[in-house]
Motif scaffolding. Structure first.
Motif, PDB file in Angstrom:
ATOM      1  N   UNK A 239     -16.008 -48.237  14.482  1.00  0.00           N
ATOM      2  CA  UNK A 239     -14.823 -47.548  14.721  1.00  0.00           C
ATOM      3  C   UNK A 239     -14.110 -46.953  13.381  1.00  0.00           C
ATOM      4  N   UNK A 240     -14.917 -46.830  12.236  1.00  0.00           N
ATOM      5  CA  UNK A 240     -14.739 -46.232  11.078  1.00  0.00           C
ATOM      6  C   UNK A 240     -15.140 -44.645  11.243  1.00  0.00           C
ATOM      7  N   UNK A 241     -14.470 -43.508  10.493  1.00  0.00           N
ATOM      8  CA  UNK A 241     -14.997 -42.485  10.192  1.00  0.00           C
ATOM      9  C   UNK A 241     -15.944 -42.486   9.258  1.00  0.00           C
ATOM     10  N   UNK A 242     -15.917 -43.313   8.253  1.00  0.00           N
ATOM     11  CA  UNK A 242     -16.958 -43.488   7.145  1.00  0.00           C
ATOM     12  C   UNK A 242     -18.295 -43.626   7.775  1.00  0.00           C
ATOM     13  N   UNK A 243     -18.265 -44.468   8.857  1.00  0.00           N
ATOM     14  CA  UNK A 243     -19.635 -44.657   9.482  1.00  0.00           C
ATOM     15  C   UNK A 243     -20.286 -43.512   9.959  1.00  0.00           C
ATOM     16  N   UNK A 244     -19.346 -42.604  10.653  1.00  0.00           N
ATOM     17  CA  UNK A 244     -19.804 -41.316  11.364  1.00  0.00           C
ATOM     18  C   UNK A 244     -20.202 -40.456  10.271  1.00  0.00           C
ATOM     19  N   UNK A 245     -19.563 -40.549   9.065  1.00  0.00           N
ATOM     20  CA  UNK A 245     -19.720 -39.436   7.940  1.00  0.00           C
ATOM     21  C   UNK A 245     -21.008 -39.892   7.329  1.00  0.00           C
ATOM     22  N   UNK A 246     -21.356 -41.187   7.141  1.00  0.00           N
ATOM     23  CA  UNK A 246     -22.385 -41.435   6.632  1.00  0.00           C
ATOM     24  C   UNK A 246     -23.870 -41.004   7.253  1.00  0.00           C
ATOM     25  N   UNK A 247     -23.776 -41.409   8.557  1.00  0.00           N
ATOM     26  CA  UNK A 247     -25.010 -41.013   9.565  1.00  0.00           C
ATOM     27  C   UNK A 247     -25.040 -39.486   9.615  1.00  0.00           C
ATOM     28  N   UNK A 252     -27.541 -34.326   7.826  1.00  0.00           N
ATOM     29  CA  UNK A 252     -27.173 -32.807   7.367  1.00  0.00           C
ATOM     30  C   UNK A 252     -28.032 -32.804   5.860  1.00  0.00           C
ATOM     31  N   UNK A 253     -28.674 -33.675   5.391  1.00  0.00           N
ATOM     32  CA  UNK A 253     -29.378 -33.714   4.091  1.00  0.00           C
ATOM     33  C   UNK A 253     -28.210 -33.698   3.080  1.00  0.00           C
ATOM     34  N   UNK A 254     -27.151 -34.196   2.882  1.00  0.00           N
ATOM     35  CA  UNK A 254     -26.134 -34.187   1.825  1.00  0.00           C
ATOM     36  C   UNK A 254     -25.679 -35.424   1.575  1.00  0.00           C
ATOM     37  N   UNK A 255     -24.976 -35.383   0.602  1.00  0.00           N
ATOM     38  CA  UNK A 255     -24.134 -36.757   0.053  1.00  0.00           C
ATOM     39  C   UNK A 255     -22.928 -36.930   1.092  1.00  0.00           C
ATOM     40  N   UNK A 256     -22.738 -38.222   1.387  1.00  0.00           N
ATOM     41  CA  UNK A 256     -21.751 -38.320   2.243  1.00  0.00           C
ATOM     42  C   UNK A 256     -20.175 -38.277   1.392  1.00  0.00           C
ATOM     43  N   UNK A 257     -19.260 -38.066   2.135  1.00  0.00           N
ATOM     44  CA  UNK A 257     -17.969 -38.011   1.505  1.00  0.00           C
ATOM     45  C   UNK A 257     -16.887 -39.073   2.139  1.00  0.00           C
ATOM     46  N   UNK A 258     -17.031 -40.128   1.728  1.00  0.00           N
ATOM     47  CA  UNK A 258     -16.339 -41.542   2.203  1.00  0.00           C
ATOM     48  C   UNK A 258     -14.808 -41.378   1.871  1.00  0.00           C
ATOM     49  N   UNK A 259     -13.923 -41.635   3.124  1.00  0.00           N
ATOM     50  CA  UNK A 259     -12.635 -41.638   2.801  1.00  0.00           C
ATOM     51  C   UNK A 259     -11.873 -42.760   2.882  1.00  0.00           C
ATOM     52  N   UNK A 260     -12.610 -43.883   3.035  1.00  0.00           N
ATOM     53  CA  UNK A 260     -12.022 -45.232   3.246  1.00  0.00           C
ATOM     54  C   UNK A 260     -11.360 -45.676   4.483  1.00  0.00           C
ATOM     55  N   UNK A 261     -11.848 -45.061   5.471  1.00  0.00           N
ATOM     56  CA  UNK A 261     -11.066 -45.371   6.837  1.00  0.00           C
ATOM     57  C   UNK A 261     -12.192 -45.073   7.892  1.00  0.00           C
TER      58      UNK A 261
END
Ligand code: CO8
Length: 261
Positions: A239-247, A252-261
Motif C-alpha cells: 500500500x506504500x508509494x515507496x514500494x512502487x517506487x522501489x520496484x 528503470x535502472x535508476x536509484x529509487x527516491x523514497x518519500x517515506x509513504x
C-alpha cells in the motif's frame, strides 16, 4: 516545578537520517534512573514523529553503555522503585519504538543496561564492552525483560549461566553467543554504527519499521503466527508509494527516491 533532564540523553544528527542518542550520566556509569529512562523515552517519541529520521544509534558516555537499574533508588524505594508505573511506561515506550535502533555498546552493559541493549535491533560491541546480569549478586535477578530475551538470543544454558552466576562476558564471547553482531576496536565502534545507520536511513522510512516488526515477531510469536504477521506486513507494504517506487526504479535502472509513504 518540572526540572529539565535533557542533558541526561544527548541528541545529535551526525549524518542524514540518523539520530545519535548518548546516555549521559557517566559519573554513575549511566545507571538507568527514572529521569534518564523518561528522557530517553521523550527523545524516541520525537524521533518517531520526525519523518527525517530513519535510524537511531544509542550509545553511552564514558566507561559504560549502562551499568543497570539505579541501585541507590532501589535501595531507597524498594518495590516502589522497580514497579514505578512511570518507569515501567518508559520501558514499554522504548520497547515499542518503531524505527530501527542500533546499540553501540561502548563499555559495561550490565543488568538493566543489558536489558536496554536487548530492546535495540542491532547490537554492536566495542572490544572493551562487558556484559552481565549481576542482579543475582544483589539478591535479585533481571526484571526488565532479561530472563525472557536473553535465552531467546543466546540459548537457555548460556542465559542460565549468566543469570545464575552474574559473571562478566567479554565482547568476543558475546559475539560468539549471538548477543552482538560485530565486535569493533573502540575507536571504530561509533563510525561503524553510524555507517550501518546511514545504510538503513537511506531506505524507505515507511518500510523499515514494517521490516523491524516482522523480524521482531520471530522472537515474540510461535512460527505459524510469526509467518502470518510477516505476510500481513508485506501485504501492508504494497500500500506504500515507496514500494512502487522501489520496484519501478529497479526496472528503470535508476536509484529509487523514497518519500517515506
Ligand atoms: N546504580 C546506581 N549507581 C551505580 C550503578 C547502578 N547500577 N552502577 C554504578 N553506579 C555508580 C557507583 O555507585 C559509583 O558512584 P559513586 O562514585 O557516587 O560512588 C559510580 O557509578 C562509579 O562506579 P564504581 O565506582 O563502582 O566503578 P568501578 O569501576 O569500581 O566498578 C562496576 C564498575 C563493576 C560496573 C560497578 O559499578 C558495579 O558493579 N555496578 C553495579 C552493576 C549492577 O549490579 N547492575 C545491576 C543493577 S540491578 C538491575 O539492573 C536490574 C534490576 C531489575 C530487577 C530488580 C528487582 C528488585
Amino acid at each position: 516545578e518540572m526540572p529539565s533532564h535533557d542533558d541526561l540523553v544527548l541528541a545529535e544528527r551526525p549524518a542524514a537520517g540518523v539520530l545519535l542518542l548518548t546516555l549521559n550520566r557517566p559519573e554513575k556509569l549511566n545507571a538507568l534512573s527514572k529521569a534518564l529512562l523518561s528522557t530517553l523515552r521523550d527523545r524516541l517519541a520525537v524521533a518517531e514523529a520526525d519523518g527525517s529520521i530513519g535510524c537511531v544509534v544509542l550509545t553511552g558516555a564514558g566507561r559504560a553503555f549502562a551499568a543497570g537499574a539505579d541501585i541507590h533508588d532501589m535501595l531507597a524505594r524498594g518495590l516502589a522503585s522497580y514497579a514505578d508505573p512511570e518507569r515501567l511506561a518508559s520501558w514499554r515506550a522504548i520497547e515499542a519504538f518503531a524505527k530501527p535502533m542500533i546499540a553501540a555498546i561502548n563499555g559495561y552493559a550490565l543488568g538493566g543496561g543489558l536489558e536496554l541493549a536487548l530492546l535495540c535491533d542491532i547490537l554492536l560491541a566495542s572490544e572493551v564492552a562487558r556484559f552481565a546480569t549481576p542482579e543475582i549478586k544483589l539478591g535479585s535477578f533481571p526484571g526488565d525483560g532479561g530472563t525472557q530475551r536473553l535465552p531467546r538470543l543466546v540459548g537457555q544454558s548460556f542465559a542460565m549461566q549468566m543469570v545464575l552466576t552474574g559473571a562478566m562476558v567479554d565482547a568476543v564471547l558475546a559475539e560468539r553467543k549471538g548477543l552482538v553482531s560485530e565486535v569493533l576496536a573502540a575507536e571504530r565502534l561509533l563510525p561503524r554504527a553510524l555507517e550501518i545507520a546511514g545504510d538503513i536511513a537511506c531506505r524507505s522510512v515507511a518500510i523499515t519499521p514494517l521490516a523491524k516488526r516482522a523480524v521482531r515477531a520471530a522472537a515474540e510469536a510461535p512460527l505459524a503466527e510469526g509467518l502470518a504477521i510477516e505476510h500481513a506486513l508485506v501485504v501492508d507494504s504494497f500500500a506504500t508509494e515507496d514500494r512502487t517506487e522501489g520496484l519501478r526504479a529497479f526496472a528503470e535502472k535508476r536509484e529509487p527516491v523514497f518519500r517515506g509513504r
